[in-house]
Design an enzyme around this catalytic site. Sequence first.
Site, mmCIF file in Angstrom:
data_model
loop_
_atom_site.group_PDB
_atom_site.id
_atom_site.type_symbol
_atom_site.label_atom_id
_atom_site.label_comp_id
_atom_site.label_asym_id
_atom_site.label_seq_id
_atom_site.Cartn_x
_atom_site.Cartn_y
_atom_site.Cartn_z
ATOM 1 N N ARG A 1 -4.244 0.582 -4.000
ATOM 2 C CA ARG A 1 -2.990 0.661 -3.245
ATOM 3 C C ARG A 1 -3.177 1.490 -1.975
ATOM 4 O O ARG A 1 -2.233 2.093 -1.471
ATOM 5 C CB ARG A 1 -1.894 1.297 -4.116
ATOM 6 C CG ARG A 1 -1.556 0.513 -5.393
ATOM 7 C CD ARG A 1 -0.614 -0.622 -5.113
ATOM 8 N NE ARG A 1 0.658 -0.189 -4.554
ATOM 9 C CZ ARG A 1 1.603 -1.021 -4.137
ATOM 10 N NH1 ARG A 1 1.417 -2.337 -4.217
ATOM 11 N NH2 ARG A 1 2.742 -0.552 -3.637
ATOM 12 N N PHE B 1 0.820 -1.211 0.000
ATOM 13 C CA PHE B 1 0.000 0.000 0.000
ATOM 14 C C PHE B 1 0.856 1.263 0.000
ATOM 15 O O PHE B 1 1.812 1.387 0.760
ATOM 16 C CB PHE B 1 -0.927 -0.007 1.222
ATOM 17 C CG PHE B 1 -1.831 -1.213 1.255
ATOM 18 C CD1 PHE B 1 -2.890 -1.315 0.374
ATOM 19 C CD2 PHE B 1 -1.584 -2.252 2.142
ATOM 20 C CE1 PHE B 1 -3.713 -2.439 0.377
ATOM 21 C CE2 PHE B 1 -2.397 -3.381 2.160
ATOM 22 C CZ PHE B 1 -3.459 -3.473 1.275
ATOM 23 N N ASP B 2 0.459 2.198 -0.875
ATOM 24 C CA ASP B 2 1.160 3.473 -1.009
ATOM 25 C C ASP B 2 0.494 4.580 -0.186
ATOM 26 O O ASP B 2 1.158 5.515 0.267
ATOM 27 C CB ASP B 2 1.200 3.917 -2.470
ATOM 28 C CG ASP B 2 1.883 2.900 -3.367
ATOM 29 O OD1 ASP B 2 2.898 2.324 -2.936
ATOM 30 O OD2 ASP B 2 1.389 2.667 -4.488
ATOM 31 N N THR B 3 -0.836 4.487 -0.034
ATOM 32 C CA THR B 3 -1.589 5.488 0.719
ATOM 33 C C THR B 3 -2.165 4.844 1.972
ATOM 34 O O THR B 3 -2.829 3.801 1.888
ATOM 35 C CB THR B 3 -2.727 6.085 -0.132
ATOM 36 O OG1 THR B 3 -2.164 6.738 -1.280
ATOM 37 C CG2 THR B 3 -3.532 7.095 0.664
ATOM 38 N N HIS C 1 1.990 7.838 1.446
ATOM 39 C CA HIS C 1 1.077 8.977 1.466
ATOM 40 C C HIS C 1 0.196 8.836 2.706
ATOM 41 O O HIS C 1 -0.483 7.821 2.869
ATOM 42 C CB HIS C 1 0.242 8.945 0.183
ATOM 43 C CG HIS C 1 -0.636 10.128 -0.007
ATOM 44 N ND1 HIS C 1 -1.605 10.172 -0.986
ATOM 45 C CD2 HIS C 1 -0.717 11.313 0.643
ATOM 46 C CE1 HIS C 1 -2.233 11.338 -0.919
ATOM 47 N NE2 HIS C 1 -1.709 12.039 0.060
#
Length: 305
Positions: free
Chosen positions: A240, A19-21, A53
């Site tokens: 994500r 996961f990016d966020t 993020h």
Amino acid sequence: MPFTKLSGVEELQTLLDSFDTWMFDCDGVIWHGDHLIPGVRQVLALLRSHNKHMIFVTNNATKSRKSYKNKFDKLDVQAEVDEIFGSAYASAVYLSSVVKLPKEKKVYVIGESGLEEELNNEGVAHIGGTSKEDNTFEPFDLHSFKPDPTVGAVLCGLDTKINYTKLAKAQQYLTLNPGCLFLATNEDPTFPVNGGYLPGAGSISAPLRYMLKRDPTAIGKPNSTMLDCVKAKHDFDPQRTIMVGDRLDTDILFGIRGGVSTLLVLTGVTTESDITGPGASPITPDFVTQSLGDLVALIGEENRI
């Protein structure tokens, strides 16, 4: 669909990589009252070091984003104002930009200064709230009450100084003023503090719901209005993105409705018995861990690499 209970460094690493966020609830996830949950500061720093993020999505309506930033600062946790989305801010945006309350109309507020601050920032006129006139325990006199015909909405948030006068005035506006909107910042029945739970914003609006036999439009989680507010300010890929929360009926449902993955932590309202065995909630998170601080294990793992 069964959830995955995180129990090892490899599972935690997979979560970090997937996961990016990262969206976080605050009360019961980041802190209890004014006490930071152990390990959280290190975990948030770890996520930032991996360029994740960060978005803090809270149903707390007593604080403005600026006040929330001050709280993060006092707890020595990095957070920027534009990363914070409270139900006070979302409610102000809802009034100014979604229903487009006419400028000549006012909002009668049951709530505290943070809610008023966000309404001011969005140019929404309001009365009630923290005014001296309404923060009284003198008996309410209907015969001397002069209703303001320009009140076009009643907005209920958490109000730790709730009294009979505020409820009576709100009832009058919702009954007498044609088309008066009935809004709630959120419907949380309780919220966690260090040592237990206290009545939440949903409990404040409950007497009005009972009197009027009418439900308010709720702005905060798990409703889509809050996510629309986040999407308007942040660009993220739902595939994500993960929502971290302590409540099934707000945080986890919010994530499910928004099409993002969910991580339940057990440091707030929800217990393990709520998600396992007979009578378990039908709202199921993707992942479960005891505390957000569990991810601290990754810091030690990185140091060994």
